[in-house]
Scaffold this active site. Structure first.
Site, PDB file in Angstrom:
ATOM      1  N   ASN A  83     -28.423   2.132 -50.366  1.00  0.00           N
ATOM      2  CA  ASN A  83     -29.594   1.397 -49.901  1.00  0.00           C
ATOM      3  C   ASN A  83     -29.186   0.034 -49.345  1.00  0.00           C
ATOM      4  OD1 ASN A  83     -32.466   0.729 -49.511  1.00  0.00           O
ATOM      5  ND2 ASN A  83     -32.813   2.401 -50.948  1.00  0.00           N
ATOM      6  N   HIS A 109     -25.989   1.243 -47.278  1.00  0.00           N
ATOM      7  CA  HIS A 109     -25.226   2.420 -47.716  1.00  0.00           C
ATOM      8  C   HIS A 109     -23.706   2.237 -47.672  1.00  0.00           C
ATOM      9  CE1 HIS A 109     -28.877   4.513 -48.241  1.00  0.00           C
ATOM     10  NE2 HIS A 109     -29.028   5.028 -47.034  1.00  0.00           N
ATOM     11  N   HIS A 183     -27.348  11.614 -50.730  1.00  0.00           N
ATOM     12  CA  HIS A 183     -28.331  11.410 -49.662  1.00  0.00           C
ATOM     13  C   HIS A 183     -28.664  12.734 -48.967  1.00  0.00           C
ATOM     14  CE1 HIS A 183     -30.513   9.454 -46.465  1.00  0.00           C
ATOM     15  NE2 HIS A 183     -30.141   8.234 -46.840  1.00  0.00           N
ATOM     16  N   SER A 184     -28.939  13.763 -49.735  1.00  0.00           N
ATOM     17  CA  SER A 184     -29.323  15.045 -49.124  1.00  0.00           C
ATOM     18  C   SER A 184     -30.744  14.986 -48.581  1.00  0.00           C
ATOM     19  CB  SER A 184     -29.223  16.177 -50.149  1.00  0.00           C
ATOM     20  OG  SER A 184     -27.880  16.461 -50.454  1.00  0.00           O
ATOM     21  N   ASP A 255     -40.521   5.242 -47.243  1.00  0.00           N
ATOM     22  CA  ASP A 255     -39.099   4.884 -47.256  1.00  0.00           C
ATOM     23  C   ASP A 255     -38.953   3.776 -48.288  1.00  0.00           C
ATOM     24  OD1 ASP A 255     -36.429   4.593 -46.777  1.00  0.00           O
ATOM     25  OD2 ASP A 255     -36.616   3.831 -44.742  1.00  0.00           O
ATOM     26  N   GLN A 290     -35.412   6.550 -54.211  1.00  0.00           N
ATOM     27  CA  GLN A 290     -35.895   6.258 -52.860  1.00  0.00           C
ATOM     28  C   GLN A 290     -36.482   7.540 -52.287  1.00  0.00           C
ATOM     29  OE1 GLN A 290     -35.577   3.146 -51.586  1.00  0.00           O
ATOM     30  NE2 GLN A 290     -36.033   3.361 -49.403  1.00  0.00           N
ATOM     31  N   GLU A 318     -33.478   9.979 -53.291  1.00  0.00           N
ATOM     32  CA  GLU A 318     -32.189   9.352 -53.587  1.00  0.00           C
ATOM     33  C   GLU A 318     -32.301   8.581 -54.904  1.00  0.00           C
ATOM     34  OE1 GLU A 318     -31.108   7.078 -49.921  1.00  0.00           O
ATOM     35  OE2 GLU A 318     -32.879   8.153 -49.189  1.00  0.00           O
TER      36      GLU A 318
END
Length: 354
Positions: A83, A109, A183-184, A255, A290, A318
């Site tokens: 993030n 990230h 982060h899929s 988001d 997230q 996430e």
């Protein structure tokens, strides 16, 4: 077979010529996870629908080449800091650390070459409960601006209960900050043919962290009651996503970091695709998640099977510590000290509904 069978194959080389491997984890039910040591990415997840038909439910690419190009972190292990960190800067022990600003004014990230862009050392290990894939990476002191030589280990395993378990561990030789996640992007239809707005979501969070125009948390922990962020009861992702609400406008949808209820390893979220019956439950030890609805997918990326990933074609959950925690003392700390070990766990559990 108590846990997944694992097979390894060569999957090409990265831009520096380093060899990359692809591991396939399969259980007796036929559930399959493909994971590469390039960025520790989940490349594919094949799960059954209510009729027993298997399909891949994560966005990504058919080959390594796609992941070597710029992409929105499909399936990646993200670090050192998942993030955003405001202004690419934080202070620790009286010293200001400067990071790459790769997201407007923010560090995002892990920077220009975060954990998603390196080849991890990989091996198959016996956990005592079956085989698992263990990844290891040593991030040197000063890499991407972060202090301390950090050793990180991430273990992926697949259970007979169709659970993808991710165990994160790390240690450091100097005070540092750390926030790791996966982060899929998911599309439980398995078709990648449309948006995910008809998926039904539940997130067990009474509060969330509202953001400013740069998507940095303001520091407020806002009650979700009476807002489109009240996802405590199951409902369509698209039900309120386009309402006239300041936070939805800032994020172009969801988001945002949700402040998860409870502690320890617990179910924090679930998503169901009514069409296929597939259900994803997320369990974690982390304090936040997230929820991202693919608002920046714009059709510019061509993925699996030649599909172009368009607006809101995938969602992310996430699990994490909160964004910008190094600059927000009131948030749960992301400080890691020498002698301490970072350890967090996340599980993606798949099942079906009638």
């Amino acid at each position: 077979m108590s846990q997944a069978d694992i097979r390894r194959e060569s999957w090409g080389t990265d831009s520096s010529g380093q060899g990359v491997s692809l591991y396939t984890l399969t259980n007796s039910a036929g559930t399959e996870a493909k994971i590469t040591d390039f960025g520790g990415r989940i490349v594919a997840l094949k799960t059954a629908d209510r009729s027993g038909n298997f399909a891949d439910v994560v966005l990504g690419f058919d080959n390594l080449e796609g992941y070597l190009k710029k992409n929105p972190f499909f399936g990646a292990l993200v670090g050192r800091y998942a993030n955003r960190i405001a202004n690419g800067r934080f202070e620790l022990n009286g010293h200001t650390y400067e990071l790459a600003r790769n997201n407007g004014p923010n560090a995002l990230h892990g920077g220009l070459r975060g954990f998603d862009k390196v080849v991890w050392e990989s091996q198959t290990v016996d956990t005592g409960n079956g085989l698992a894939l263990e990844l290891e990476y040593v991030s040197k002191d000063g890499e991407e601006g972060y202090p301390g030589t950090l050793k990180a280990w991430v273990t992926y395993s697949l259970s007979e209960n169709n659970e993808i378990r991710i165990d994160y561990r790390a240690s450091t030789d100097k005070d540092t900050v750390l926030n790791l996640t996966n982060h899929s992007y998911f599309d439980l239809t398995g078709e990648f043919a449309g948006n995910i707005l008809d998926h039904q979501v539940t997130i067990h969070a009474d509060r969330f962290t509202p953001v400013d125009s740069n998507l940095i948390p303001t520091g407020e922990l806002r009650d979700v009651s009476g807002t489109p962020f009240d996802l405590r009861k199951r409902g369509r992702i698209g039900a309120r996503i386009d309402e006239d609400y300041d936070q939805l406008k800032l994020g172009w949808g969801y988001d945002h970091n949700f402040v998860l209820n409870g502690r320890g390893l617990r179910v924090v979220a679930s998503v169901v695709d009514p069409a296929s019956g597939r259900k994803l439950e997320v369990l974690t030890t982390q304090p936040g998640v997230q929820f991202y609805t693919g608002n920046h997918l714009d059709g510019s990326v061509t993925g699996k099977g030649g599909v172009t990933y368009k607006f809101r074609f995938g969602f992310c959950l996430e699990t994490q510590h909160f964004p910008d925690s190094p600059n927000k003392p009131a948030f749960p700390s992301t400080l890691l000290k020498p002698g301490d070990q970072f350890h967090e766990t996340t599980i993606f559990r798949f099942s079906t509904e009638p």
